[in-house]
Scaffold this motif. Structure first.
Motif, PDB file in Angstrom:
ATOM      1  N   SER A  34       0.852  -1.191   0.000  1.00 32.21           N
ATOM      2  CA  SER A  34       0.000   0.000   0.000  1.00 32.21           C
ATOM      3  C   SER A  34       0.884   1.237   0.000  1.00 32.21           C
ATOM      4  O   SER A  34       1.632   1.463   0.952  1.00 32.21           O
ATOM      5  N   GLU A  62      -1.437  -1.269  -4.281  1.00 34.68           N
ATOM      6  CA  GLU A  62      -2.584  -0.374  -4.148  1.00 34.68           C
ATOM      7  C   GLU A  62      -2.066   1.018  -3.819  1.00 34.68           C
ATOM      8  O   GLU A  62      -1.103   1.179  -3.064  1.00 34.68           O
ATOM      9  N   ILE A  64      -3.174   4.648  -2.339  1.00 34.22           N
ATOM     10  CA  ILE A  64      -4.190   5.382  -1.585  1.00 34.22           C
ATOM     11  C   ILE A  64      -3.821   6.857  -1.584  1.00 34.22           C
ATOM     12  O   ILE A  64      -2.790   7.241  -1.022  1.00 34.22           O
ATOM     13  N   SER A  66      -4.635  10.305  -0.167  1.00 35.41           N
ATOM     14  CA  SER A  66      -5.352  10.959   0.929  1.00 35.41           C
ATOM     15  C   SER A  66      -5.226  12.465   0.754  1.00 35.41           C
ATOM     16  O   SER A  66      -4.144  13.034   0.908  1.00 35.41           O
ATOM     17  N   CYS A  79      -9.000  11.952  -8.772  1.00 38.36           N
ATOM     18  CA  CYS A  79     -10.180  11.159  -9.140  1.00 38.36           C
ATOM     19  C   CYS A  79     -10.113  10.703 -10.593  1.00 38.36           C
ATOM     20  O   CYS A  79     -10.546   9.583 -10.923  1.00 38.36           O
ATOM     21  N   ALA A  82      -7.927   7.756 -10.701  1.00 42.12           N
ATOM     22  CA  ALA A  82      -8.593   6.592 -10.121  1.00 42.12           C
ATOM     23  C   ALA A  82      -9.558   5.944 -11.109  1.00 42.12           C
ATOM     24  O   ALA A  82      -9.719   4.716 -11.118  1.00 42.12           O
ATOM     25  N   GLN A  87      -6.331   0.325  -9.235  1.00 42.64           N
ATOM     26  CA  GLN A  87      -5.547   0.143  -8.004  1.00 42.64           C
ATOM     27  C   GLN A  87      -5.456   1.421  -7.182  1.00 42.64           C
ATOM     28  O   GLN A  87      -4.897   1.420  -6.080  1.00 42.64           O
ATOM     29  N   LYS A  89      -7.167   4.408  -4.968  1.00 44.50           N
ATOM     30  CA  LYS A  89      -8.317   4.792  -4.148  1.00 44.50           C
ATOM     31  C   LYS A  89      -8.088   6.216  -3.656  1.00 44.50           C
ATOM     32  O   LYS A  89      -7.050   6.512  -3.058  1.00 44.50           O
ATOM     33  N   ILE A  91      -9.369   9.311  -1.269  1.00 40.24           N
ATOM     34  CA  ILE A  91     -10.181   9.570  -0.083  1.00 40.24           C
ATOM     35  C   ILE A  91      -9.887  10.971   0.445  1.00 40.24           C
ATOM     36  O   ILE A  91      -8.780  11.485   0.323  1.00 40.24           O
ATOM     37  N   HIS A 109      -6.953   3.273   5.751  1.00 40.13           N
ATOM     38  CA  HIS A 109      -7.535   2.622   4.583  1.00 40.13           C
ATOM     39  C   HIS A 109      -6.588   1.623   3.916  1.00 40.13           C
ATOM     40  O   HIS A 109      -6.958   0.986   2.935  1.00 40.13           O
TER      41      HIS A 109
END
Length: 331
Positions: A34, A62, A64, A66, A79, A82, A87, A89, A91, A109
């Motif tokens: 991650s 993955e 992430i 943030s 976005c 994404a 893969q 995400k 947030i 996450h």
């Protein structure tokens, strides 16, 4: 300081060399990684940073993102990435705003066995993740923490100092300030447990969490730059974000959390931390706390820095220089 150096596989024990040479995609058991990319209002740098992650030659990844409530186009760009890359995400930060809360939001996450943190203005070199995971597997997961060096954008030198070869790093070395500057870290997510970055500290709390992790698992250092560490106006200590009374909170936590260990293994370094805290108090105008920290420092171990800070108690604030403690200030 050291310039960019090449990693030599001969630096590793011979019995692990063959494993390290294996290509990652051919191994179906490669652990999930991650990568937590924290961002805030840096749409230009963000694009370069996320592209450097997407270019990684690693099969189980993955990403992430943030976002800390960006007011520019950063969130929209994330976005869009994404939508094209499953893969990824994206947030919004639901925790305390700031670098610590944003990182913690990403950690909440993460689902990978291994975790890597990346700022939105830094870049991963190609195959950085694969090289660090290969090293992790080569030692049969013995080292729960793998760290590597970085290349500074301003001078091309290594940003991490204190080590000049690939080897294991003991907790006592880390405790005594062996590592200085910026490194990139890959660590087992299970080491975190419920631990998170201290959201009450506005800056410089990275080292506190790393120390807690180092205490529980051995660490291996790869003497090779795997990240491009960007130096710019917003990331330097010598700018308007320099707030001594905010910085000293980090030092107080550092001194308190590991006081007994340092008193036993590295009292001279503990005394220096206290003297540095005293100087920051003096810069912030708190002479009383500065004097108490000076006394604490000298009672632990005699040192010149504490004497110099004692002299500074009688100087006007305008005469005091700012401390250049880049590793204590977060971008």
């Amino acid at each position: 300081m050291e310039a960019l150096t090449a990693f030599n596989i001969k630096d590793l024990p011979q019995k692990f060399s063959q494993k390290l040479l294996q290509e990652a995609p051919e191994n179906p058991n490669f652990p999930k990684v991650s990568v937590i990319l924290t961002t805030y209002n840096r749409e230009y740098y963000f694009t370069e940073s996320i592209e450097s992650i997407l270019e990684q030659d690693y099969p189980n990844l993955e990403i992430i993102v943030s976002d800390d409530g960006s007011s520019d186009n950063t969130f929209n760009i994330a976005c869009e990435y994404a939508q094209e890359n499953p893969q990824i995400k994206v947030i919004r930060n639901a925790r305390t705003h700031g670098s610590a809360g944003n990182r913690n939001n990403g950690l909440d996450h993460a689902s990978g066995e291994l975790v890597m943190l990346l700022d939105d203005d830094d870049l991963l070199f190609k195959e950085a993740i694969k090289q660090m995971v290969n090293l992790y597997l080569s030692f049969d997961r013995h080292y729960g923490i793998i760290i590597a060096n970085c290349t500074r954008s301003d001078d091309g030198f290594l940003s991490g100092r204190g080590l000049n070869e690939s080897r294991e790093i003991s907790f006592q070395e880390v405790l005594g300030g062996c590592l200085d500057g910026e490194f990139i870290t890959l660590f087992e997510r299970k080491l975190l447990g419920m631990r998170r970055f201290n959201e009450d500290l506005q800056r410089g709390n990275m080292g506190l969490l790393w120390l807690k992790l180092h205490k529980n698992r051995p660490c291996y250092y790869l003497h090779k730059p795997l990240k491009f560490y960007r130096i710019h106006a917003e990331s330097l200590t010598q700018n308007l974000k320099y707030k001594p009374l905010e910085m000293v909170k980090n030092y107080e936590q550092d001194i308190l959390l590991f006081y007994r260990e340092r008193l036993k293994h590295c009292p001279a370094y503990l005394a220096r931390l206290c003297a540095t805290a005293a100087f920051l108090y003096r810069q912030g105008g708190d002479r009383k706390r500065a004097f108490k920290k000076i006394l604490q420092s000298l009672s632990i171990h005699p040192n010149i820095l504490a004497i110099q800070v004692l002299f500074c108690l009688f100087l006007p604030l305008s005469w005091l220089p700012k401390l250049k403690i880049r590793q204590r200030v977060e971008k």
